[in-house]
Design an enzyme around this catalytic site. Sequence first.
Site, PDB file in Angstrom:
ATOM      1  N   CYS A  89       3.351  -1.072   3.887  1.00 22.32           N
ATOM      2  CA  CYS A  89       2.469   0.090   4.006  1.00 22.32           C
ATOM      3  C   CYS A  89       2.975   1.124   5.017  1.00 22.32           C
ATOM      4  O   CYS A  89       2.575   2.281   4.967  1.00 22.32           O
ATOM      5  CB  CYS A  89       1.059  -0.344   4.392  1.00 22.32           C
ATOM      6  SG  CYS A  89       0.280  -1.395   3.146  1.00 22.32           S
ATOM      7  N   GLN A 157      -3.218  -9.938   1.918  1.00 23.79           N
ATOM      8  CA  GLN A 157      -3.925  -8.952   2.728  1.00 23.79           C
ATOM      9  C   GLN A 157      -5.432  -9.210   2.711  1.00 23.79           C
ATOM     10  O   GLN A 157      -6.125  -8.968   3.710  1.00 23.79           O
ATOM     11  CB  GLN A 157      -3.614  -7.546   2.237  1.00 23.79           C
ATOM     12  CG  GLN A 157      -3.966  -7.305   0.777  1.00 23.79           C
ATOM     13  CD  GLN A 157      -3.581  -5.913   0.310  1.00 23.79           C
ATOM     14  OE1 GLN A 157      -3.553  -4.972   1.085  1.00 23.79           O
ATOM     15  NE2 GLN A 157      -3.281  -5.788  -0.980  1.00 23.79           N
ATOM     16  N   ARG A 212     -15.856   9.781  -2.542  1.00 27.99           N
ATOM     17  CA  ARG A 212     -16.912   9.668  -3.539  1.00 27.99           C
ATOM     18  C   ARG A 212     -18.283   9.607  -2.883  1.00 27.99           C
ATOM     19  O   ARG A 212     -18.400   9.340  -1.681  1.00 27.99           O
ATOM     20  CB  ARG A 212     -16.681   8.437  -4.416  1.00 27.99           C
ATOM     21  CG  ARG A 212     -16.483   7.144  -3.662  1.00 27.99           C
ATOM     22  CD  ARG A 212     -16.236   5.979  -4.605  1.00 27.99           C
ATOM     23  NE  ARG A 212     -15.958   4.738  -3.907  1.00 27.99           N
ATOM     24  CZ  ARG A 212     -14.762   4.186  -3.822  1.00 27.99           C
ATOM     25  NH1 ARG A 212     -13.726   4.775  -4.386  1.00 27.99           N
ATOM     26  NH2 ARG A 212     -14.592   3.043  -3.178  1.00 27.99           N
ATOM     27  N   GLU A 213     -19.273   9.863  -3.700  1.00 27.40           N
ATOM     28  CA  GLU A 213     -20.648   9.750  -3.226  1.00 27.40           C
ATOM     29  C   GLU A 213     -21.030   8.274  -3.183  1.00 27.40           C
ATOM     30  O   GLU A 213     -20.932   7.578  -4.187  1.00 27.40           O
ATOM     31  CB  GLU A 213     -21.593  10.512  -4.152  1.00 27.40           C
ATOM     32  CG  GLU A 213     -21.367  12.011  -4.192  1.00 27.40           C
ATOM     33  CD  GLU A 213     -21.562  12.684  -2.838  1.00 27.40           C
ATOM     34  OE1 GLU A 213     -22.432  12.197  -2.066  1.00 27.40           O
ATOM     35  OE2 GLU A 213     -20.861  13.659  -2.554  1.00 27.40           O
ATOM     36  N   SER A 237      -8.919   0.063   1.171  1.00 26.47           N
ATOM     37  CA  SER A 237      -8.256   1.317   0.803  1.00 26.47           C
ATOM     38  C   SER A 237      -8.167   1.441  -0.713  1.00 26.47           C
ATOM     39  O   SER A 237      -8.186   0.439  -1.438  1.00 26.47           O
ATOM     40  CB  SER A 237      -6.851   1.363   1.405  1.00 26.47           C
ATOM     41  OG  SER A 237      -6.105   0.217   1.027  1.00 26.47           O
ATOM     42  N   HIS A 338      -4.540   5.319  -0.338  1.00 25.59           N
ATOM     43  CA  HIS A 338      -3.394   4.734   0.364  1.00 25.59           C
ATOM     44  C   HIS A 338      -2.234   4.583  -0.611  1.00 25.59           C
ATOM     45  O   HIS A 338      -2.011   3.512  -1.172  1.00 25.59           O
ATOM     46  CB  HIS A 338      -3.827   3.383   0.938  1.00 25.59           C
ATOM     47  CG  HIS A 338      -2.748   2.585   1.592  1.00 25.59           C
ATOM     48  ND1 HIS A 338      -1.604   3.138   2.129  1.00 25.59           N
ATOM     49  CD2 HIS A 338      -2.652   1.235   1.806  1.00 25.59           C
ATOM     50  CE1 HIS A 338      -0.860   2.179   2.646  1.00 25.59           C
ATOM     51  NE2 HIS A 338      -1.477   1.015   2.457  1.00 25.59           N
ATOM     52  N   CYS A 368      -0.771  -1.038   9.799  1.00 29.71           N
ATOM     53  CA  CYS A 368      -0.534  -2.462   9.569  1.00 29.71           C
ATOM     54  C   CYS A 368       0.317  -2.617   8.313  1.00 29.71           C
ATOM     55  O   CYS A 368       0.244  -1.797   7.400  1.00 29.71           O
ATOM     56  CB  CYS A 368      -1.851  -3.222   9.432  1.00 29.71           C
ATOM     57  SG  CYS A 368      -2.909  -2.654   8.079  1.00 29.71           S
ATOM     58  N   GLY A 370       2.504  -5.482   5.471  1.00 29.49           N
ATOM     59  CA  GLY A 370       2.735  -6.808   4.941  1.00 29.49           C
ATOM     60  C   GLY A 370       3.785  -7.538   5.770  1.00 29.49           C
ATOM     61  O   GLY A 370       4.766  -6.943   6.213  1.00 29.49           O
TER      62      GLY A 370
END
Length: 382
Positions: A89, A157, A212-213, A237, A338, A368, A370
């Site tokens: 990441c 994860q 989003r709502e 994410s 992400h 962070c 992997g």
Amino acid sequence: MTEAYIVDAIRTPIGKKKGGLSEAHPADLGAHVIKAIVERTGVDPSDVDDVIFGCVDAIGGQAGNIARTAWLAAGYPEAVPGVTVDRQCGSSQQAIHFGAQAILSGTADLIVAGGVQNMTRIPISAAMIVGKEYGFDTPTSGSKGWEERYGDQEVSQFRGAELIADKWDLSREDLEKWALQSHERAKSAIAAGRFEREIVPFGDVTKDEGPRETSLEKMASLAPLAEGGRLTAAVASQISDGASALLLASGQAVEKFGLTPRARIHHLSARGDDPIFMLSAPIPATKHALEKTGLTIDDIDLIEINEAFAPVVLAWIKELGADPAKVNVNGGAIALGHPLGATGTKLMATLVNELDRIEGRYGLQVICEGGGTANVTIIERV
């Protein structure tokens, strides 16, 4: 003393899964931000020393050194090389580090660093799925050395995030409150136009598609990812598509090419932690960075910590004693997405721009990764 400067940093809007960027070839996404950063800074592409890009799951359209492919797809000189980085990441944050280190060593003057990921077309862990064809069920299964040290326990994860939530005593309500705040902050930032300086539209896609709502009530209705667990999809994410890039320059290049830098690389480092917890390394990595620089967490004006999962951020805040009002002030990956290999430079574009907006001095970014590692970058606005 040689310095490494960020001249400018940009990104595409972040597309949601099967959204506006989903059909784009990764090389074209990468080429798009490369052209934008070159045109915006006004540098001659032939003066660039190297192109360093982050990308995860480098198969299909992301295989074959996407940094090089994207540069060539942008129509730029064949003489300029490229290299692709995979630190999971944090891949494009590591691209920034490698580029800055080249400049600080005196072996380069201009570096394009960035990253790209199309998670719709090439799903997360696609490389591992392909690996099963060759007899590998997971990256570690069958390794005698790994199994002697860690056994055959689950390494994921999701488990890491659950372990963090348990160790730092984070309730499901705590996690969902942070997730809701991420969406609210992101929507407010978009409405206020805070991302406009960093975003370069891609076709008809002009703004981030992720926010989003939602509500605490909606989140509370979701089933946990594991029976009896605290995590749901709402506190994780989003799967996303996108690309990002920035231009790094030495002090000599700034003067020679008449560039106007926006920030200076004050510190860069990476540290590791328990790979079973996987996502906890931002804590020791940040402590290490502050110790090396002599700064305190209160000296930092803005913080971008990747919201892989809400427990990552909340455990970090608890351990560092950071002010939550300085953390992910425009929302994070829970709301905005992400795009794996692109996230490092994407967050840096946001950090640079927001630091300008509030006229702050220091910004800190940590991700962070992997394997239980984390990159930390501290920048100083100039």
